[in-house]
Design a protein around this motif. Sequence first.
Motif, PDB file in Angstrom:
ATOM      1  N   TRP A 139       0.866  -0.780   0.140  1.00  8.74           N
ATOM      2  CA  TRP A 139      -0.491   0.132  -0.132  1.00  8.74           C
ATOM      3  C   TRP A 139       0.795   1.285  -0.252  1.00  8.74           C
ATOM      4  O   TRP A 139       0.418   1.831  -0.645  1.00  8.74           O
ATOM      5  CB  TRP A 139      -1.212  -0.068   1.398  1.00  8.74           C
ATOM      6  N   LEU A 140       2.151   1.119   0.560  1.00 13.61           N
ATOM      7  CA  LEU A 140       2.464   2.278   1.078  1.00 13.61           C
ATOM      8  C   LEU A 140       3.214   2.515  -0.459  1.00 13.61           C
ATOM      9  O   LEU A 140       3.569   3.606  -1.220  1.00 13.61           O
ATOM     10  CB  LEU A 140       3.931   2.759   1.761  1.00 13.61           C
ATOM     11  N   GLY A 141       4.405   1.860  -1.309  1.00 14.61           N
ATOM     12  CA  GLY A 141       4.100   1.986  -2.539  1.00 14.61           C
ATOM     13  C   GLY A 141       3.481   2.252  -3.555  1.00 14.61           C
ATOM     14  O   GLY A 141       3.717   3.628  -3.973  1.00 14.61           O
ATOM     15  N   LEU A 142       2.285   1.976  -3.298  1.00 15.75           N
ATOM     16  CA  LEU A 142       0.792   2.644  -4.438  1.00 15.75           C
ATOM     17  C   LEU A 142       0.733   4.238  -3.893  1.00 15.75           C
ATOM     18  O   LEU A 142       0.607   4.885  -5.026  1.00 15.75           O
ATOM     19  CB  LEU A 142      -0.677   1.983  -4.086  1.00 15.75           C
ATOM     20  N   VAL A 143       1.258   4.513  -2.867  1.00  8.58           N
ATOM     21  CA  VAL A 143       0.955   6.103  -2.396  1.00  8.58           C
ATOM     22  C   VAL A 143       2.484   6.424  -2.654  1.00  8.58           C
ATOM     23  O   VAL A 143       1.647   7.991  -3.630  1.00  8.58           O
ATOM     24  CB  VAL A 143       1.203   6.062  -0.651  1.00  8.58           C
ATOM     25  N   PHE A 144       3.268   5.923  -2.570  1.00  8.41           N
ATOM     26  CA  PHE A 144       4.669   6.999  -3.072  1.00  8.41           C
ATOM     27  C   PHE A 144       4.439   6.702  -4.357  1.00  8.41           C
ATOM     28  O   PHE A 144       4.322   7.908  -5.058  1.00  8.41           O
ATOM     29  CB  PHE A 144       5.716   6.274  -2.814  1.00  8.41           C
ATOM     30  N   TYR A 145       3.890   6.112  -5.772  1.00  9.48           N
ATOM     31  CA  TYR A 145       4.235   6.274  -6.826  1.00  9.48           C
ATOM     32  C   TYR A 145       2.511   6.588  -7.376  1.00  9.48           C
ATOM     33  O   TYR A 145       3.452   7.321  -7.944  1.00  9.48           O
ATOM     34  CB  TYR A 145       2.940   4.850  -7.904  1.00  9.48           C
ATOM     35  N   ALA A 146       1.761   7.030  -7.007  1.00  7.31           N
ATOM     36  CA  ALA A 146       0.556   7.745  -6.618  1.00  7.31           C
ATOM     37  C   ALA A 146       0.802   9.321  -6.192  1.00  7.31           C
ATOM     38  O   ALA A 146       1.091  10.646  -7.277  1.00  7.31           O
ATOM     39  CB  ALA A 146      -0.832   8.134  -6.121  1.00  7.31           C
ATOM     40  N   ALA A 147       2.263   9.735  -5.202  1.00  7.39           N
ATOM     41  CA  ALA A 147       2.217  10.643  -5.076  1.00  7.39           C
ATOM     42  C   ALA A 147       3.630  11.389  -5.893  1.00  7.39           C
ATOM     43  O   ALA A 147       3.973  12.200  -5.979  1.00  7.39           O
ATOM     44  CB  ALA A 147       3.333  10.686  -3.726  1.00  7.39           C
ATOM     45  N   LEU A 148       4.288  10.052  -6.386  1.00  4.89           N
ATOM     46  CA  LEU A 148       5.192  10.721  -7.914  1.00  4.89           C
ATOM     47  C   LEU A 148       5.178  11.254  -8.792  1.00  4.89           C
ATOM     48  O   LEU A 148       6.070  11.516  -9.927  1.00  4.89           O
ATOM     49  CB  LEU A 148       6.037  10.105  -7.309  1.00  4.89           C
TER      50      LEU A 148
END
Length: 452
Positions: A164-173
């Motif tokens: 989930w954190l990976g999805l969040v970072f991808y969405a943010a960047l």
Amino acid sequence: MMSPFQQTVLHILRGGPPETGIPDRVRAEIRAREATSERLIGWIQLGLVLFFTTLYAIAPRAEGSAGFNFVPFALGAYFLFTVLRLFLSYRFELPRWYLLISIGVDMALLVGLIFSFHIQYNQHPTFYLKTPTLMYVFIFIGLRALRFDPRFVLTTGLVAMAGWLGLVFYAALADMDHMRVTRNYVEYLTGNTILIGAELDKTIVILAVTIILSVALYRGRSMLIEATREHAAATDLRRFFAPEVAASITGADTALQAGEGSLREAAILYADIRSFTGTSATLPPETVLAVLAEYQNLAVEVINQEGGRVDKFLGDGILATFGAVHPSQTYAADALKAASRLVAAVEANQEAFRAAGWPVSLRVGTAVAAGPVTVGVIGSRNRLEFTVIGDAVNRAAKLEDANKVQKSKALTDRATWELARAQGYREPAAEERPAISVAGVERPLDLVVFAD
């Protein structure tokens, strides 16, 4: 020196409390239960994928989807993987590395499916952060709890959190020129933006549920190990005691203490092999034990069939009770039947005793005495024994010794004989011998020989 908290954390990472001092058979039973749990997990996963496939097939399609739909392919691939996993779980015990791969596949499916939503609906990656599909992560974490091993729950939760954190970072960047991070909650709910606090809340919830379940499973596994150990001990106890006695010990509401007991009307049977000590001295120990096992298996079967229970083995001797462990209306008659049947069964099985290594004909003497006995617990604080005490016990032992003097195979006294007749015993007496002095008994007894 580690603190108790550090030890608990270490044990959770290792899968539970240490299994040092646990017998191999207990470990084997724990592994068998874990294998059963893995099969249960596989069936539940198969049921879930079939349910979601059916739901996907019959539910109306969501509007606004223009891109490639990954859902049917993900469900199909996961179905095949689940069937394979379930098939392998019935063939052998699944190794830990395979279970870890299975966890990775579960989370990859879920994270990949969530990631695909922004492609399917042609939206910015922040779009998939609003999807309720994230809730399915708790199904996978809960499934791992069925195994009672905190490691796999902890692994599932951490992998889910990392995904989930990976999805969040991808969405943010994903779109650095137009930063999508916001602090406005309304804007977060109504647009393709990221509210860091909201994503942290989701991550914290996943981590908290994982830790709580892991700690609960650590405690549960401790109880599982102890319960399995006690179950194995109780199973072994039933081999040392009559089933009713073992049940009374393991099912007692309070710890048994020496001096506890009850008075019962019962019959006592003694059986002893003739010339056993002298003959066994000439034989190898393994031969002696083989003959004893052959004889004792035969004797226990006869005694149990007539409603008796073996109280204890006394070397080559056997002490059995009728009506002592549980009340009986025919205890004296049953004891005489068992004694006469035992004499006949030993005579009929001489070939088996010779095959076991006994060099001469094996002969037994039996005796039965009835009367009130105390059934209960004796011993010290740390060493207890469940037994019967009373005049009938002493009388049966002395009557069995008298077989040698009387040249008989089965003896009882007149009082026991008449009681057995009143209870339905119909076999005729071989011989009656009135007023016989028996060593260890104060008064002469009227003896009855009831088996040749």
